[in-house]
Design a protein around this motif. Structure first.
Motif, mmCIF file in Angstrom:
data_model
loop_
_atom_site.group_PDB
_atom_site.id
_atom_site.type_symbol
_atom_site.label_atom_id
_atom_site.label_comp_id
_atom_site.label_asym_id
_atom_site.label_seq_id
_atom_site.Cartn_x
_atom_site.Cartn_y
_atom_site.Cartn_z
ATOM 1 N N MET A 38 15.618 4.936 24.077
ATOM 2 C CA MET A 38 17.051 4.739 24.278
ATOM 3 C C MET A 38 17.782 6.051 24.022
ATOM 4 N N LEU A 39 18.601 6.444 24.987
ATOM 5 C CA LEU A 39 19.413 7.642 24.805
ATOM 6 C C LEU A 39 20.870 7.186 24.791
ATOM 7 N N TYR A 40 21.451 7.130 23.588
ATOM 8 C CA TYR A 40 22.810 6.595 23.468
ATOM 9 C C TYR A 40 23.852 7.654 23.773
ATOM 10 N N GLY A 41 25.011 7.196 24.206
ATOM 11 C CA GLY A 41 26.122 8.105 24.461
ATOM 12 C C GLY A 41 26.665 7.904 25.862
ATOM 13 N N LEU B 221 23.713 13.112 30.626
ATOM 14 C CA LEU B 221 23.070 13.704 31.795
ATOM 15 C C LEU B 221 23.330 15.206 31.865
ATOM 16 N N ALA B 222 24.560 15.606 31.508
ATOM 17 C CA ALA B 222 24.888 17.032 31.539
ATOM 18 C C ALA B 222 24.025 17.780 30.529
ATOM 19 N N ARG B 223 23.862 17.180 29.344
ATOM 20 C CA ARG B 223 23.041 17.847 28.324
ATOM 21 C C ARG B 223 21.570 17.883 28.749
ATOM 22 N N LEU B 224 21.134 16.810 29.419
ATOM 23 C CA LEU B 224 19.760 16.787 29.924
ATOM 24 C C LEU B 224 19.538 17.891 30.950
ATOM 25 N N THR B 225 20.522 18.058 31.835
ATOM 26 C CA THR B 225 20.400 19.092 32.860
ATOM 27 C C THR B 225 20.200 20.458 32.223
ATOM 28 N N GLN B 226 21.056 20.751 31.228
ATOM 29 C CA GLN B 226 20.947 21.998 30.463
ATOM 30 C C GLN B 226 19.548 22.157 29.890
ATOM 31 N N VAL C 144 10.141 4.849 30.190
ATOM 32 C CA VAL C 144 11.474 4.453 30.637
ATOM 33 C C VAL C 144 12.505 5.076 29.694
ATOM 34 N N ILE C 145 13.519 5.686 30.258
ATOM 35 C CA ILE C 145 14.622 6.185 29.437
ATOM 36 C C ILE C 145 15.868 5.384 29.829
ATOM 37 N N VAL C 146 16.503 4.771 28.851
ATOM 38 C CA VAL C 146 17.701 3.989 29.130
ATOM 39 C C VAL C 146 18.919 4.731 28.595
ATOM 40 N N LEU C 147 19.806 5.103 29.487
ATOM 41 C CA LEU C 147 21.073 5.716 29.068
ATOM 42 C C LEU C 147 22.085 4.608 28.862
ATOM 43 N N VAL D 32 17.760 14.256 23.361
ATOM 44 C CA VAL D 32 17.865 14.919 24.664
ATOM 45 C C VAL D 32 16.692 15.856 24.923
ATOM 46 N N ASP D 33 16.278 16.639 23.902
ATOM 47 C CA ASP D 33 15.234 17.640 24.141
ATOM 48 C C ASP D 33 13.908 17.002 24.520
#
Lengths: 102, 459
Positions: free
Chosen positions: B440-443, B449-454, B414-417, B290-291
Motif C-alpha cells: 500500500m502506498l498511501y497519499g 506518482l510524481a515522486r515515483l517518477t523522480q 500489486v501496488i495500491v495507491l 516510494v523508493d
C-alpha cells in the motif's frame, strides 16, 4: 394525428430502434464517453420542435417556452458536438516516441 | 414546395446522423463521422427555419445565440475530469427542451388533442421532466454539491412506486379526457418531483448506470416529441439516442453483475453492515515506500496501470503518463487496464488517459488483459477499489459477488495507491489490500506518482 400517421411513425420508430441497436453495439468501450456526448448532441434535434414553437407566434406562453427550449437545445447541439470533437481529437493510435523527439 | 424541401432536408439529416454514429465504431473514423452528423444537424435546422409556421425570428435568433455561447463556453472550459457532470447537465438541458415543447403543445391545443397525440405529449413531458430533475440531482452529486452517498429513508421504494403508479394513472385519465388541464399540470409537476426521488437514493458508484439511463430517457423524450409533432427526424434521432443509452446501461449493469432494478431500487452501499466479509480481511496491510516501489517498477518487464475514479479526483492522468514514459524509456512494457465501470460514466478513464496522450493501443479492456496479470511483474492500482476486489470472484456472500473484476491479485506484485486507509465508496472491505503480494502506498495519487517518477529516473 390520424391512424395512418401513427402507424407510419411507429414504423420509423421500430426501424430506427433496430438500426440504432446494430450501429451502437459496434462502438467500442474506448469511445463510450464520446458516444454519449455525440448522441446527446444529436438528440438536441428537439431544437427543430423548439424553433417552430418559438417563432410561430401561437401565443405568448408558447413563445416564451419555445425561446427557453431553443436556448437549452442549442446548448446541447453546439456544446455536444464541440466537446465530442475535443475528446475525439485526443484519441491517438501511437505517438512519436521519446527518442523521436530528441 | 418548401414543405417537400424541408422533409427532404430531414431525410438527409437522418441518414447523416446514422452514418455519424457508425463512424464512432473506430477512433480513426470517429471525427469524420461527427462532421457528417454536424452537417446533418445544420441541414435540419436550416430546413426548419423555412417552416411555414415560423413568422418571427427574433426569439429564435436570441435563443440560438445565447445557447451557442453557453454551449461553446461549457465545452471549451470544462476539464476532462468533469465530463460526467457536464454530460449530466446536458441531459437535463435536452430533456427540459423536450418537456417545454410538450407543455407548449398542450397549452395550444388542450381539449382538441386526440388520444394518440395526447399520449405522445404525455410521454414527452413525463420523460422530459423526470430526466431534467433526475439529471440535475446526478449533476449535484457528481459535482460534490450534495453528498454522493445514497439518500434513503424508510418506505422509500413503496412511496416512489405509489407516486409513479399515481402519475401513470392520471396520465391514463388524460388520454380519455385531454381537456382536464389541471390534471396535465399536476402530472408534469409530479414527473419533475419523481426525477428527484428516483436519483436521490442512488450512490455515486452507480452513476455510470444512471448516466446511461438518463441518456436513454432524454433520447426517448425527443422521440416522443417527434410523435407529438409528427416529425420523423426527431423520432429517428431520439430513438438512436434512446437506444444508445439503453445499450450502455445494460453493459454497465453487466459489468457490475447487477440488474437494473437492483441499481435503481437497491440503494447500494446503504446496508454494508449486513455484508461483512470473513475471507482474508484479517491481517495487516503492508505499507511500502516510494523508493522500494520505484526499484520494483524500474526492473520490471511489464507493468499494468489500473486507474479508477481516484485518478480522476486527483487529476493524476498526466502524472501517470509521465511515470509510464520514464518506465518505457527503461524498456518496461506499460499497459493500462480499464474496467467498464471505472469512473463515473462509461468510458470515463479512456478519455482521461487519451487527454494525457496515452495512445489508445495501450488501453486494454477487461477480457483482453485479465490473462496477462499472472505474467505481469507489477500491477499499479490508482484510486480503484471495487473493480479490483477479489471478493467479487471468491466470496459468494460479498455484496459485489459475481461482478467481473480486473484480477490484479494474480500479478507477481500489486501496488495500491490510496488516499487513506478507509473503505471504498461502497463501504465494502477489499481483501486485496491484505494480500501478501500487495503493497500500500498511501497519499495523494498525483503526488505519489510524481515522486515515483523522480525515484524511477534515479533508480
Amino acid at each position: 394525428m390520424s391512424h395512418e400517421t401513427l402507424i407510419a411513425a411507429l414504423y420509423v420508430f421500430a426501424l430506427a430502434a433496430f438500426l440504432g441497436y446494430q450501429v451502437i453495439s459496434r462502438v467500442p468501450p474506448l469511445l463510450h464517453t464520446p458516444l454519449m456526448s455525440a448522441t446527446n448532441a444529436i438528440s438536441g434535434i428537439s431544437l427543430v420542435g423548439s424553433l417552430v414553437t418559438a417563432g410561430a407566434q401561437y401565443n405568448t406562453v408558447s413563445t416564451i417556452l419555445g425561446f427557453v427550449a431553443v436556448t437549452c437545445a442549442t446548448i446541447n447541439v453546439v456544446g455536444g458536438f464541440m466537446i465530442t470533437d475535443r475528446m475525439l481529437r485526443m484519441f491517438k493510435r501511437k505517438l512519436p516516441t521519446v527518442k523521436d523527439k530528441k | 414546395m418548401t414543405n417537400y424541401l424541408v422533409e427532404f432536408a430531414y431525410l438527409i439529416a437522418s441518414i447523416l446522423f446514422i452514418l455519424g454514429l457508425k463512424g464512432l465504431s473506430h477512433p480513426e473514423s470517429a471525427r469524420r463521422g461527427m462532421v457528417l452528423a454536424e452537417v446533418g444537424m445544420l441541414m435540419a435546422i436550416i430546413g426548419t427555419l423555412l417552416h411555414r409556421d415560423i413568422v418571427s425570428y427574433e426569439w429564435i435568433i436570441a435563443g440560438l445565440l445565447i445557447g451557442s455561447t453557453i454551449g461553446a463556453a461549457m465545452s471549451y472550459w470544462v476539464p476532462m475530469t468533469a465530463m460526467p457532470q457536464r454530460t449530466a447537465l446536458s441531459h437535463a438541458f435536452g430533456a427540459f427542451a423536450a418537456a417545454l415543447v410538450g407543455i407548449s403543445e398542450y397549452y395550444r391545443h388542450g381539449a382538441e388533442l386526440g388520444s394518440f397525440t395526447m399520449g405522445a405529449i404525455g410521454f414527452e413531458v413525463m420523460l422530459g421532466a423526470i430526466t431534467t430533475t433526475g439529471s440535475l440531482v446526478a449533476f449535484a452529486k457528481l459535482q460534490g454539491l450534495t453528498r454522493g452517498t445514497p439518500v434513503v429513508y424508510k418506505g422509500q421504494n413503496i412511496f416512489n412506486m405509489s407516486l409513479l403508479v399515481f402519475t401513470i394513472g392520471i396520465f391514463i385519465y388524460l388520454l380519455i379526457d385531454p381537456s382536464a388541464s389541471p390534471v396535465f399540470y399536476m402530472m408534469t409537476g409530479l414527473a419533475f418531483l419523481f426525477g428527484v426521488l428516483l436519483v436521490m437514493p442512488i450512490g455515486a458508484a452507480d452513476m455510470p448506470v444512471v448516466m446511461s439511463l438518463l441518456n436513454s430517457y432524454a433520447g426517448l423524450a425527443a422521440a416522443a416529441t417527434g410523435f407529438a409533432i409528427s416529425n420523423n427526424v426527431l423520432i429517428i434521432a431520439g430513438t438512436l439516442d434512446g437506444f444508445s443509452g439503453f445499450i450502455l446501461s445494460v453493459l454497465m449493469c453487466k459489468a457490475m453483475n447487477r440488474s437494473m432494478t437492483n441499481v435503481l431500487f437497491g440503494a447500494f452501499g446503504s446496508d454494508s453492515s449486513t455484508a461483512q466479509i470473513e475471507s482474508g480481511t484479517e491481517g495487516t496491510m503492508r505499507e511500502v515506500n516510494v523508493d522500494d516501489v520505484a526499484i520494483q517498477l524500474a526492473y520490471a518487464k511489464q507493468v499494468i496501470f489500473v486507474p479508477g475514479y481516484g485518478m480522476a479526483t486527483a487529476q493524476a492522468q498526466h502524472t501517470v503518463r509521465e511515470l509510464a514514459n520514464v518506465l518505457e524509456s527503461k524498456g518496461v512494457t506499460v499497459k493500462y487496464a480499464i474496467h467498464p465501470v471505472a469512473g463515473r460514466m462509461p468510458g470515463h478513464m479512456n478519455v482521461l488517459l487519451a487527454e494525457a496522450n496515452v495512445p489508445y493501443s495501450s488501453l486494454y479492456e477487461l477480457e483482453q488483459i485479465n490473462h496477462e496479470f499472472p505474467s505481469t511483474d507489477v500491477a499499479v492500482v490508482i484510486g480503484a477499489n471495487d473493480v479490483v476486489n477479489p471478493d467479487a470472484r471468491d466470496n459468494a456472500q460479498s455484496p459485489i459477488a459475481g461482478m467481473p473484476i480486473l484480477e490484479v491479485d494474480r500479478a507477481r506484485s500489486v501496488i495500491v495507491l490510496k488516499r487513506g486507509k478507509g473503505k471504498g465508496f461502497a463501504g465494502i472491505e477489499n481483501p486485496l489490500f491484505y494480500k501478501s503480494v500487495t503493497g500500500m502506498l498511501y497519499g495523494d495519487a498525483k503526488d505519489s506518482l510524481a515522486r515515483l517518477t523522480q525515484a524511477v529516473q534515479h533508480a
